[in-house]
Structures are given as structure tokens and as C-alpha cells.
Design an enzyme around this catalytic site. Structure first.
Site, PDB file in Angstrom:
ATOM      1  N   VAL A  21       9.725  -5.981   5.415  1.00  0.00           N
ATOM      2  CA  VAL A  21       8.779  -6.364   4.357  1.00  0.00           C
ATOM      3  C   VAL A  21       9.210  -7.676   3.700  1.00  0.00           C
ATOM      4  O   VAL A  21       8.415  -8.611   3.559  1.00  0.00           O
ATOM      5  CB  VAL A  21       8.652  -5.238   3.298  1.00  0.00           C
TER       6      VAL A  21
ATOM      7  N   GLU B 126       2.304  -1.799  -6.381  1.00  0.00           N
ATOM      8  CA  GLU B 126       1.207  -1.435  -5.469  1.00  0.00           C
ATOM      9  C   GLU B 126       1.742  -1.045  -4.086  1.00  0.00           C
ATOM     10  O   GLU B 126       1.205  -0.143  -3.431  1.00  0.00           O
ATOM     11  CB  GLU B 126       0.251  -2.638  -5.338  1.00  0.00           C
TER      12      GLU B 126
ATOM     13  N   VAL C 146       2.856   2.768  -2.644  1.00  0.00           N
ATOM     14  CA  VAL C 146       1.976   3.844  -2.184  1.00  0.00           C
ATOM     15  C   VAL C 146       0.964   3.309  -1.173  1.00  0.00           C
ATOM     16  O   VAL C 146       0.148   2.442  -1.490  1.00  0.00           O
ATOM     17  CB  VAL C 146       1.206   4.485  -3.368  1.00  0.00           C
TER      18      VAL C 146
ATOM     19  N   GLY D 269       1.046   1.380   1.578  1.00  0.00           N
ATOM     20  CA  GLY D 269       1.104   0.013   2.120  1.00  0.00           C
ATOM     21  C   GLY D 269       0.088  -0.934   1.521  1.00  0.00           C
ATOM     22  O   GLY D 269       0.063  -1.191   0.318  1.00  0.00           O
TER      23      GLY D 269
ATOM     24  N   ILE E 226      -3.085  -0.609   1.120  1.00  0.00           N
ATOM     25  CA  ILE E 226      -4.299  -0.059   0.488  1.00  0.00           C
ATOM     26  C   ILE E 226      -4.205  -0.191  -1.029  1.00  0.00           C
ATOM     27  O   ILE E 226      -3.266   0.316  -1.645  1.00  0.00           O
ATOM     28  CB  ILE E 226      -4.496   1.430   0.854  1.00  0.00           C
TER      29      ILE E 226
ATOM     30  N   GLY F 247       8.022   2.859  17.522  1.00  0.00           N
ATOM     31  CA  GLY F 247       8.501   2.247  16.278  1.00  0.00           C
ATOM     32  C   GLY F 247       7.839   2.792  15.022  1.00  0.00           C
ATOM     33  O   GLY F 247       8.059   2.268  13.933  1.00  0.00           O
TER      34      GLY F 247
ATOM     35  N   GLU G  21      11.292   6.450  12.249  1.00  0.00           N
ATOM     36  CA  GLU G  21      12.628   5.855  12.192  1.00  0.00           C
ATOM     37  C   GLU G  21      13.598   6.721  12.976  1.00  0.00           C
ATOM     38  O   GLU G  21      13.296   7.878  13.299  1.00  0.00           O
ATOM     39  CB  GLU G  21      13.057   5.755  10.734  1.00  0.00           C
TER      40      GLU G  21
ATOM     41  N   ASP H   9       8.610  11.384   1.828  1.00  0.00           N
ATOM     42  CA  ASP H   9       7.910  10.116   1.577  1.00  0.00           C
ATOM     43  C   ASP H   9       6.538  10.379   0.949  1.00  0.00           C
ATOM     44  O   ASP H   9       6.173   9.766  -0.065  1.00  0.00           O
ATOM     45  CB  ASP H   9       7.767   9.370   2.924  1.00  0.00           C
TER      46      ASP H   9
ATOM     47  N   LYS I  76       5.000   9.597  -2.999  1.00  0.00           N
ATOM     48  CA  LYS I  76       3.722   8.918  -3.241  1.00  0.00           C
ATOM     49  C   LYS I  76       2.795   9.809  -4.059  1.00  0.00           C
ATOM     50  O   LYS I  76       2.088   9.334  -4.956  1.00  0.00           O
ATOM     51  CB  LYS I  76       3.082   8.533  -1.906  1.00  0.00           C
TER      52      LYS I  76
HETATM   53  N1  HSE Z   1       7.271   5.670   6.463  1.00  0.00           N
HETATM   54  C1  HSE Z   1       6.020   5.530   5.777  1.00  0.00           C
HETATM   55  C2  HSE Z   1       4.898   6.013   6.666  1.00  0.00           C
HETATM   56  C3  HSE Z   1       5.714   4.128   5.358  1.00  0.00           C
HETATM   57  O1  HSE Z   1       5.110   6.432   7.796  1.00  0.00           O
HETATM   58  O2  HSE Z   1       3.773   5.996   6.201  1.00  0.00           O
HETATM   59  C4  HSE Z   1       6.457   3.736   4.142  1.00  0.00           C
HETATM   60  O3  HSE Z   1       6.136   4.560   3.074  1.00  0.00           O
END
Ligand code: HSE
Length: 429
Positions: free
Chosen positions: A16, A130, A133, A135, A137, A188, A191, A202, A206
Site C-alpha cells: 500500500v 477510510e 474498511v 479497501g 470502497i 496471492g 497470506e 479481519d 471492520k
Molecule cells: N486481507 C483483507 C481481505 C484485506 O482479504 O479482504 C485487508 O483488510
């Protein structure tokens, strides 16, 4: 236009951060015109200084992030290192030393957002996030600003791309969880350690951020009921298909009907194929917001990746820089409702339960009695028998989650129930 540039410190130069730096350089004139002053990359804090970073002046690279945020001439710190520490201390230090902050750090905001907002307010700085949450959007700003005059009652969506890719693969190819995860890793999306995504951490972070903003209260990641996708089987997906549904990992934040509390949860759920979220494929994200006056709004797009996340970071950077020039600050934390977060047991939902049972007289009656004793009403039952055994699929009407899980517990104790093959909530109807 002001000619003296606004100075930006970048903490982190991975997927990023490097994209943020690249766009800052290539779009410098447009950004300056939109802000009303040029923006200058004044320093980049990294862990591995020897790595070649195309387009970034090596003189800007430092391993001393603390010294960078303490310089005193930095206007905006962009934090894209993630994790709790050192990010939390660096952000607080940035506020103390005159900078506003743009962050993409969902874990930190979901854990300690209130303290960060308090620090920003104490020093009269901005905290924008922003990119934390979904990416690219736009969600945080619509909730914080565009819908500030409305009353949001529900936020429902797919906020994790990795798990959506895996579930989509399982749905379209019939693959099992492990096989779909392997493909997500090879491409990819997942991870090397996929725990944060596949176990729902994750998405839960959010959900906490979205619930807090939507309901003007405080929700921490620990308040979010969380179930990941590791237990979802090819049989669950096939069963969903037979019901005209698909399986998605959903984040659901709701205001209780009486308005006195909220809930936030992340779990896999069956949703009808006719629901717009069912057509969210691959690693895309989509979020429904239901507000009293606005009605239903849907936000859709890429929820991860360097470029989409950098887009959200840069949008915040422009906003924060404009505020700086105007000697103003944007919206801070709005948590005045102080609504309590109810436990999962109080959430009203529906279950799809698949049981392996003995195929003999009275079994269906026994099973139905368990549902009745727990106060759970059955919507549909489908039975398929073979060689003295039967597979029984029960879909319930809406009931408190505690009653539904109590039903499953009691069913497991019946001698005639050989096993509970799958349990999944049904949403979106
Ligand atoms: N690893 C997250 C996803 C992206 O797969 O949406 C970063 O929050």
C-alpha cells in the site's frame, strides 16, 4: 495556490505504502490543485532500508519512525504499517508533534479507536481511516458524513476478500476448503498465515469500526461475535445450493428493534441466490447500509490490494490537507449514544440444520419436540432415507440465537440423532 508544500511522512512502504508514494509523485499536480497547496513526501519509515524502492528518493528513507513523526514540521502522517504497536505510539506521537493522521490500520482502530480519537481531539488534529474498511470502497466517509443526518439501522456485508474468494471457489468448482485456500494462496489472495482472514478477525475488526460509526457508539473487536470459514464444508455449500442459496462470510451490525442496544457479528451464512450479495464474486467486497430515511444503499468494489487501498488513503490525505489549510478539523469520534453491545445469544436469526438420524417411527416427532421445547418454530423439513438411516434438513423460523444453539445441543443428545452434519445461519431474506 499556496506554494509552500504540506509535508507528508509515510510510515510503511509495502504494497500500500509504495502505491501511495507512487501516486503522490505521478499525480502531484492534480493533488496540489485539489488541495490548494503542493504535497511533499518528507520521509518514509521502513524496516528494511536496503530494499530498492523505485521512484522514492533514497534520502527520504529512514528506519527511525519515531524521529520522523517527532520532527515537528510534518503536516500529515500516513500510517500503513498495521498492527497495534508501534503504530499506536507513533500515531499518538504524531498528534503531539503537530501532525494529523491517515491510517489504514483496522486492527488498531477496532481495538483502541476511542483512545486515538481522544488524542486527535486533545491536540486538535484529524484522524481519517477510510482505507481501514473494505479497501477502495467509500464507506467510512458516507457513514461519518453523508449519512450523519439519517439513522442507520443495519450494516450487512462482505468485508473480507480472501474468504469471499475461497467460498466463491468452493461454490463454483465444488472444491473443499483446503483446496480453495491453496488456490487463494497461490494467487496471492491469502497470506502465508491466513488466520486473520479465514478465522474472521479481519472482518470482525471492520465490523467493529462500521458498527461504531453507524450507530454513534463504541464497539471494539472483542464485542463482535466471530466465526470464520474453516469449518465450512463442500457439503454445506451443496446443501445451500439445494435451498437456492450460497454461503458467504457476512459482517452484520444491527440496532435492536427497541433501539436500546446494538449487535455486531461475523459468521458464514447462507443467503438466497437472488440476494445482491450472492453475486459478489472472487475477492470483491460489498456492503449494504440500511438507513431510516435513505432506505437501502449498496457499496461494492475491490476491498483489498495496493492500488485500491492507496486510493482510499489518498482521498483521506486530500481531505486532511484541505482541513490543515483551512485551519479546521474534520469529523471526530461520534459515540454519544453509548449503546451497549448485546451478546450473540440475543441476536434473532434462522438456522439451517442438517442431521443424520435413524430412519424409524417416531424420530421426526422426537426431533420436532426438541425444537418445540426450545421455543423454535420449524419452517421447512426435508428428509432423504437410505438403508435405515436418514438425512434430515431443518430450516427454522427466526428465533434468538441462544434458543437455536440450545436446540442443536439438545438434538446432539438424542440417541436417534447419529450426528449433526452442518449448522449454518440463514440471512438476507
Ligand atoms: N486481507 C483483507 C481481505 C484485506 O482479504 O479482504 C485487508 O483488510
Amino acid at each position: 495556490m499556496r506554494t509552500r508544500p504540506l509535508k507528508v511522512a509515510l510510515l510503511g512502504c509495502g504494497v500500500v505504502g509504495s502505491e501511495v508514494a507512487r501516486i503522490m509523485t505521478t499525480h502531484a499536480d492534480d493533488l496540489a490543485a485539489r488541495i490548494g497547496a503542493p504535497v511533499e513526501l518528507a520521509g518514509v519509515a521502513v524496516r528494511r532500508p536496503s530494499k530498492v524502492r523505485e521512484g522514492i528518493d533514497p534520502a527520504l528513507i529512514t528506519t527511525d519512525a519515531t524521529a520522523l513523526v517527532r520532527r515537528g514540521d510534518i503536516d500529515v502522517v500516513v500510517e500503513v504499517i498495521g498492527g497495534i504497536e508501534p503504530a499506536r505510539t507513533l500515531i499518538t506521537t504524531a498528534f503531539e508533534n503537530g501532525a494529523s493522521v491517515v491510517s489504514a490500520n483496522k486492527a488498531l482502530l477496532a481495538e483502541d479507536g476511542a483512545a486515538l480519537h481522544a488524542a486527535a481531539e486533545k491536540y486538535g488534529r484529524d484522524l481519517y481511516y477510510e482505507a481501514a474498511v473494505a479497501g477502495a470502497i467509500p464507506l467510512v466517509r458516507p457513514l461519518r458524513e453523508s449519512l450523519a443526518g439519517d439513522k442507520v439501522n443495519r450494516v450487512l456485508g462482505i468485508v473480507n476478500g480472501t474468504t469471499n474468494f475461497i467460498l466463491d471457489k468452493m461454490d463454483t468448482s465444488g472444491a473443499g476448503y483446503s483446496e480453495a485456500l491453496d488456490e487463494a494462496t497461490a494467487l496471492g489472495y491469502a497470506e502465508a498465515d491466513p488466520t486473520a482472514d479465514v478465522e474472521g478477525f479481519d472482518a470482525a475488526a471492520k465490523a467493529a469500526i462500521l458498527a461504531g460509526i453507524a450507530f454513534h457508539t463504541r464497539v471494539k473487536i472483542g464485542d463482535v461475535h466471530r466465526e470464520g470459514i474453516t469449518e465450512v464444508t463442500a457439503a454445506d455449500i451443496a446443501s445451500a445450493r439445494r435451498m437456492g442459496c450460497t454461503v458467504k462470510l457476512l459482517a452484520i451490525c444491527e440496532r435492536a428493534a427497541d433501539g436500546a442496544s446494538v449487535t455486531a457479528r461475523v459468521h458464514p451464512a447462507m443467503i438466497p441466490l437472488s440476494h445482491p450479495l450472492a453475486s459478489v464474486r472472487e475477492a470483491y467486497n460489498a456492503v449494504f447500509v440500511e438507513a431510516e430515511a435513505a432506505g437501502q444503499l449498496m457499496f461494492y468494489g475491490p476491498g483489498a490490494g495496493g492500488s485500491p487501498t492507496a486510493s482510499a488513503v489518498l482521498g483521506d490525505l486530500v481531505a486532511v490537507c484541505r482541513n490543515k489549510l483551512g485551519e479546521a478539523t474534520g469529523p471526530g469520534e461520534s459515540a454519544y449514544t453509548r449503546l451497549p453491545v448485546s451478546p450473540m445469544g440475543e441476536v434473532v436469526t434462522r438456522y439451517h440444520i442438517s442431521l443424520d438420524v435413524a430412519d424409524k417411527p417416531g424420530v421426526l416427532a422426537q426431533v420436532a419436540t426438541v425444537f418445540a421445547e426450545q421455543g423454535v418454530s420449524i419452517d421447512t423439513v426435508r428428509q432423504q432415507g437410505k438403508d435405515g438411516e436418514a438425512s434430515l434438513v431443518v430450516v427454522t423460523h427466526r428465533a434468538p440465537d441462544a434458543a437455536l444453539s440450545g436446540t442443536v445441543e439438545a438434538l446432539r443428545k438424542l440417541d436417534t440423532v447419529r450426528g449433526v452434519a452442518s449448522i449454518m445461519r440463514v440471512e438476507g431474506e
